[in-house]
Design a protein around this motif. Structure first.
Motif: not given
Length: 99
Positions: A65-66, A77-80, A83-91
């Protein structure tokens, strides 16, 4: 705020209210009388914590959902922890195509 402002007035107004509510737009955009009346009818009742907690709950159920909202990713990123969001470069690097 550009897209909603090109829509019907009630859509732009709703978006402006939401922007003020979360702090993206300054509260001073609205007359004090209007803010006081709205808060009298609809008190915030811990809105700040409830909003960020709701996003955390969403991310716990579905981390992807991120990817749909940088705001949701920011909360994660701040509260969990961890947690590391999916980065577009990785996608894009993982796209199923040979180059």
């Amino acid at each position: 705020m550009v897209i909603p402002q090109r829509k019907r007035p009630e859509i732009a107004l709703c978006q402006m209210g939401a922007a003020v509510d979360v702090g993206y737009a300054p509260r001073t955009l609205l007359p004090d009388r209007l803010v006081e009346e709205a808060l009298g009818r609809y008190p915030r009742l811990g809105f700040k914590e409830a909003m960020t907690s709701a996003f955390c709950g969403l991310l716990r159920r579905n981390e992807a959902a991120a990817a749909t909202s940088p705001v949701v990713a920011d909360v994660g990123e701040r509260r969990l922890d961890g947690f590391r969001p999916i980065h577009f470069c990785d996608v894009i690097a993982g796209a199923a195509f040979d180059e």
